[in-house]
Write a protein that holds these residues in place. Structure first.
Motif, PDB file in Angstrom:
ATOM      1  N   GLU A  99       0.780  -1.118  -0.182  1.00 33.25           N
ATOM      2  CA  GLU A  99       0.118  -0.089  -0.059  1.00 33.25           C
ATOM      3  C   GLU A  99       0.830   1.289  -0.095  1.00 33.25           C
ATOM      4  O   GLU A  99       1.926   1.163   0.231  1.00 33.25           O
ATOM      5  CB  GLU A  99      -1.158  -0.186   1.119  1.00 33.25           C
ATOM      6  N   VAL A 100       0.292   2.190  -0.271  1.00 34.30           N
ATOM      7  CA  VAL A 100       0.897   3.524  -0.441  1.00 34.30           C
ATOM      8  C   VAL A 100       0.916   4.240   1.131  1.00 34.30           C
ATOM      9  O   VAL A 100      -0.210   4.012   1.579  1.00 34.30           O
ATOM     10  CB  VAL A 100       0.227   4.493  -1.567  1.00 34.30           C
ATOM     11  N   TYR A 144       4.857   5.442 -11.731  1.00 31.12           N
ATOM     12  CA  TYR A 144       4.187   6.547 -11.831  1.00 31.12           C
ATOM     13  C   TYR A 144       3.819   6.986 -10.381  1.00 31.12           C
ATOM     14  O   TYR A 144       3.158   6.198  -9.579  1.00 31.12           O
ATOM     15  CB  TYR A 144       3.022   6.606 -12.725  1.00 31.12           C
ATOM     16  N   TYR A 163       1.710  10.519  -8.350  1.00 28.32           N
ATOM     17  CA  TYR A 163       0.663  11.445  -8.462  1.00 28.32           C
ATOM     18  C   TYR A 163       0.591  12.123  -6.779  1.00 28.32           C
ATOM     19  O   TYR A 163       0.754  11.562  -5.899  1.00 28.32           O
ATOM     20  CB  TYR A 163      -0.664  10.775  -8.711  1.00 28.32           C
ATOM     21  N   PHE A 207      -3.385  13.951  -1.175  1.00 28.87           N
ATOM     22  CA  PHE A 207      -3.487  12.509  -1.336  1.00 28.87           C
ATOM     23  C   PHE A 207      -2.243  12.447  -2.464  1.00 28.87           C
ATOM     24  O   PHE A 207      -2.015  12.935  -3.387  1.00 28.87           O
ATOM     25  CB  PHE A 207      -4.579  11.818  -1.948  1.00 28.87           C
ATOM     26  N   GLU A 235      -4.356   0.868 -12.446  1.00 32.56           N
ATOM     27  CA  GLU A 235      -5.284   1.465 -11.302  1.00 32.56           C
ATOM     28  C   GLU A 235      -3.995   2.202 -10.538  1.00 32.56           C
ATOM     29  O   GLU A 235      -3.242   1.938 -10.383  1.00 32.56           O
ATOM     30  CB  GLU A 235      -5.681   0.187 -10.368  1.00 32.56           C
ATOM     31  N   GLN A 236      -4.533   3.398 -10.111  1.00 31.62           N
ATOM     32  CA  GLN A 236      -3.765   4.363  -9.314  1.00 31.62           C
ATOM     33  C   GLN A 236      -4.278   3.883  -7.693  1.00 31.62           C
ATOM     34  O   GLN A 236      -5.300   3.775  -7.465  1.00 31.62           O
ATOM     35  CB  GLN A 236      -4.049   5.820  -9.607  1.00 31.62           C
ATOM     36  N   PHE A 265      -4.046   4.930  -3.980  1.00 35.81           N
ATOM     37  CA  PHE A 265      -4.034   6.029  -3.148  1.00 35.81           C
ATOM     38  C   PHE A 265      -3.418   5.805  -1.724  1.00 35.81           C
ATOM     39  O   PHE A 265      -3.774   4.737  -1.219  1.00 35.81           O
ATOM     40  CB  PHE A 265      -5.253   6.626  -3.021  1.00 35.81           C
ATOM     41  N   GLY A 266      -2.881   6.761  -1.114  1.00 38.21           N
ATOM     42  CA  GLY A 266      -2.405   6.749   0.206  1.00 38.21           C
ATOM     43  C   GLY A 266      -3.570   7.344   1.185  1.00 38.21           C
ATOM     44  O   GLY A 266      -4.702   7.691   0.583  1.00 38.21           O
ATOM     45  N   PRO A 267      -3.291   7.331   2.551  1.00 36.64           N
ATOM     46  CA  PRO A 267      -4.518   7.574   3.168  1.00 36.64           C
ATOM     47  C   PRO A 267      -4.621   9.341   3.493  1.00 36.64           C
ATOM     48  O   PRO A 267      -5.532   9.761   3.951  1.00 36.64           O
ATOM     49  CB  PRO A 267      -4.143   6.917   4.633  1.00 36.64           C
TER      50      PRO A 267
END
Lengths: 115, 116
Positions: A3-4, A31, A33, A91, A103-104, A106-108
């Protein structure tokens, strides 16, 4: 499951100060973001980053913002001189490649409060 | 520029019932992707389902399905047999089909509450 991650979860700063928001993307992703969400507004794209270069940036991402991948794991967003309107949830996301079907993840998020 | 609109800020449904979340978008692109992301309380956004615009068949993922109406630029999410764990903010998002650094354009979000 990978996970990010993002640090800190909440950052409080004074207007005019510099802040660095940190992200650790998923290890084999290429990649990266940054998005932000001002309270009560939409999640907005800031910037995408690949191979140590900015791939795309939005109108929001002006000279006050910069991104960097200082080592093999971290991805940072720096705001040089914070303004009250920079208060938002930020984020980080990463994807294996830059194509749309990837899929991107995401972090929390980091909640930035500028006083 | 693309825009995504979710006109339902909040919705609620009883456990085990079906609920549909609405999303409309505007674009001049012919090739693109549409997504629904779920953000549980204090948790990160996770992808629920994606739809390629060139595919006529609606995407399904277990209890989640979409109704994609390309001509109407509508992309709704149906959740069947709602569960308490479905309580979350749901975001509809658009992405152009391009080869690098594709940005997501999000809607406002719909807060879904599943009641026991």
């Amino acid at each position: 499951e990978p996970e990010v991650t993002q640090t800190p979860s909440h950052q409080v700063t004074q207007m005019g100060q510099e802040v660095i928001l940190r992200c650790v993307p998923i290890s084999n992703h290429l990649y990266f973001y940054w998005y932000r969400q001002i309270l009560g507004q939409k999640v907005e794209f800031l910037v995408s980053f690949y191979n140590n270069e900015i791939s795309e940036k939005s109108e929001i991402f002006d000279d006050q913002f910069s991104v960097e991948r200082p080592d093999g794991s971290n991805f940072t967003l720096k705001i040089r001189s914070t303004k009250l309107e920079d208060s938002a949830m930020y984020f980080c996301a990463s994807s294996l490649t830059g194509v749309a079907y990837n899929e991107q993840f995401f972090g929390p998020g980091t909640r930035l409060t500028v006083l | 520029a693309q825009t995504v609109t979710q006109s339902q800020p909040e919705m609620s449904v009883q456990e085990a019932e079906t609920v549909t979340l609405s999303c409309t978008y505007d674009t001049s692109e012919s090739n693109y992707y549409l997504f629904w992301y779920k953000q549980p309380p204090s948790r990160q956004m996770i992808l629920v389902i994606r739809q390629e615009a060139y595919k006529q068949q609606n995407a399904t993922e277990n209890r989640f399905s979409v109704n994609f109406q390309k001509a109407a630029k509508s992309f709704s999410l149906k959740i069947s047999d709602s569960q308490l764990g479905d309580t979350a903010m749901y975001f509809c998002a658009f992405m152009k089909s391009q080869t690098s650094g594709s940005r997501l354009t999000f809607g406002e979000g719909t807060q879904l509450t599943v009641n026991p």
